[in-house]
Design an enzyme around this catalytic site. Sequence first.
Site, short mmCIF file in Angstrom:
data_model
loop_
_atom_site.label_atom_id
_atom_site.label_comp_id
_atom_site.label_asym_id
_atom_site.label_seq_id
_atom_site.Cartn_x
_atom_site.Cartn_y
_atom_site.Cartn_z
N ARG A 70 -3.82 -11.68 -8.95
CA ARG A 70 -3.63 -13.08 -8.57
C ARG A 70 -3.39 -13.91 -9.83
O ARG A 70 -2.53 -14.78 -9.86
CB ARG A 70 -4.87 -13.59 -7.83
N PHE A 89 0.84 -11.88 4.12
CA PHE A 89 -0.50 -11.28 4.26
C PHE A 89 -1.46 -12.07 3.36
O PHE A 89 -2.17 -11.52 2.53
CB PHE A 89 -0.52 -9.80 3.87
N ASP A 107 1.13 -8.23 0.34
CA ASP A 107 -0.16 -7.55 0.16
C ASP A 107 -0.70 -7.11 1.52
O ASP A 107 -1.70 -7.66 2.00
CB ASP A 107 -1.13 -8.49 -0.57
N CYS A 164 -2.65 -0.74 -0.53
CA CYS A 164 -4.07 -0.45 -0.75
C CYS A 164 -4.49 0.79 0.04
O CYS A 164 -5.67 0.99 0.30
CB CYS A 164 -4.96 -1.66 -0.43
N1 SAH Z 1 -3.64 -11.11 -0.24
C1 SAH Z 1 -4.92 -11.40 0.35
C2 SAH Z 1 -5.54 -10.19 1.02
C3 SAH Z 1 -4.69 -9.58 2.12
S1 SAH Z 1 -5.58 -8.53 3.20
C4 SAH Z 1 -5.84 -12.00 -0.71
O1 SAH Z 1 -5.47 -12.07 -1.89
O2 SAH Z 1 -6.95 -12.40 -0.35
C5 SAH Z 1 -4.39 -8.23 4.43
C6 SAH Z 1 -4.15 -9.39 5.39
O3 SAH Z 1 -3.09 -9.01 6.26
C7 SAH Z 1 -5.30 -9.77 6.29
O4 SAH Z 1 -5.63 -11.13 6.09
C8 SAH Z 1 -4.77 -9.58 7.73
O5 SAH Z 1 -5.20 -10.61 8.62
C9 SAH Z 1 -3.28 -9.65 7.52
N2 SAH Z 1 -2.44 -8.93 8.50
C10 SAH Z 1 -2.67 -7.74 9.10
N3 SAH Z 1 -1.62 -7.38 9.87
C11 SAH Z 1 -0.69 -8.37 9.77
C12 SAH Z 1 0.59 -8.57 10.31
N4 SAH Z 1 1.16 -7.68 11.12
N5 SAH Z 1 1.27 -9.70 9.97
C13 SAH Z 1 0.71 -10.62 9.15
N6 SAH Z 1 -0.52 -10.47 8.60
C14 SAH Z 1 -1.21 -9.37 8.91
#
Ligand code: SAH
Length: 395
Positions: free
Chosen positions: A213, A229, A299, A339
Site C-alpha cells: 500500500r 477488491f 487484489d 494471495c
Molecule cells: N485490497 C484490500 C484487501 C482485499 S481482500 C485491502 O488492502 O484491504 C479481497 C476483497 O475482495 C474482499 O473485500 C472481498 O469482499 C472482495 N471480493 C470478493 N469477491 C469479489 C468480486 N467478485 N468482486 C468484487 N469484490 C470481491
Amino acid sequence: MLYPKIILKPGKELPVLRFHPWIFSGAISSVSENLTDGDIAEVFSSKGKYLATGHFQNSSIAVKIFTYKQQEISNDFWYNRLAQAYALRRKLNLVSNPVTNCYRLVHNEGDLLPGLIIDIYDETAVIQAHSTGMHRLRETISDALSRLYGIHLKGIYDKSAESLYKNSGIKTENCWLSGGGNDVIAVENGCKFSIDIEGGQKTGFFLDQRENRAKTARYAEGKKVLNMFSYTGGFSVYALKAGAQLVESVDSSAPACRLAERNVSLNGIDSSRHRAISADARKYLENMEQAAFDMIILDPPAFAKNTASRHNAIRGYSALNTIALQKIAAGGILFTFSCSQVVTREQFNAAVAAAAIESGRRVQILEQLGQAGDHPVNIFQPESEYLKGLILSVE
Ligand code: SAH
C-alpha cells in the site's frame, strides 16, 4: 515419552528432518489410542527416533509441528514463543511506532506457531485459531498476551468461528476473552483506518499489504486510480493522500464500501475525489470505459484454496489481468496480486504474462512484491510465501 505417540511409515521422516512443519495423514503408520483432535502428540520415525511435537488433527494435515525438541509444553513454552514473535516485530520497528500501530504478532508456521494468527490493532488483539489445538489454548494465549503487553492491551477478541469451521468443521462462537471495544482506529504509515473487529473480514484488516500500500503512494500523484477488491479502502486512502486526482474503490461487499468511505473522511480527504462502488469485479471491469483509469490495483481474494483448484485459479488470474491490461490507459501502472498459497510466484507471473500477450499491450515488470515482514515465511515451507504481486508499466 511425554505425550501420545504418532509413528511414521519408513522413509516418511525425511520432510520432518528438513523441518517442514506439517505431517500428512498418508505418512502415518500408527497413533496412540484415544488420540483426539487438538491433542499434543510426539512424532517418531519407524525406527523409534523422536522427531517432533505438534497438534494432532484427524484430517489430511494430521500434525502441525511446533517444536523439534522433546520437551514439556507448558504455559511458559507458549509465552516464550509469543515473546519471540514480539521481539521480531520490535526488530521490524512495528512496536511503539508513532505512525503504525497495527501489525501481525503471530503468523502461523512463519512464527513456528502453526494454526495461530494474532493481529494487533492499537490496544486490541485479535486471535484467530485455524486448528483445534490452538483453539483449545486460547485462554493460555490470552494470558500470555496480557503478560506480554500489560496495560497496553485493552481487549482480546477470539475470532476463530469461521477459520476453525473451515479447517475442522467445529462450530464455535467468536467472543471477547478479555476487555472489549469493537471500534478501533488503526494507524498504518500515518493513514487512519476504522476497524470493525467483530464484523469485518478475517481479523478486520489485511495487514499483509502494508508495504505494498505504501508503494502505491509513489505512483499515484495526479492519477485516476481504480482500486479493485478495495475492501475498506486501504490502497485508496494511500493513493488519495499521495495526491491521486480521483480514486474509485470497488468491492462486492457493501459494508466494506461504507467503511472505505468512512476511512477516506477519517483522513481528512475531500470526498469528491473518491467513489466507493459495490459491484462484482469482473462485470465492472468489462463494462468500464476504455482508458478511464491510469492506475489499477487488483487484489482479489484467494482464487485457489487447495491444489485441486489451482489450475482454474491460474486461468482466473489470467482472465482478470487480461481485462485490466486491455482497459488501462496508455502509460498506466497496474498493481496486481495473488494471495493463493498454492499458486507459486512463477505460476502467477506466467498467468500475468499470458494476460499481457492476450491484451496486445507492451508490459514491463517494475517491481516484484510480497507479504510484509510481520508475515514471515517459514524457510522450510516455501508455500508459506503466499502473497505475490507485480507492479507493471503498461504502454
Ligand atoms: N485490497 C484490500 C484487501 C482485499 S481482500 C485491502 O488492502 O484491504 C479481497 C476483497 O475482495 C474482499 O473485500 C472481498 O469482499 C472482495 N471480493 C470478493 N469477491 C469479489 C468480486 N467478485 N468482486 C468484487 N469484490 C470481491
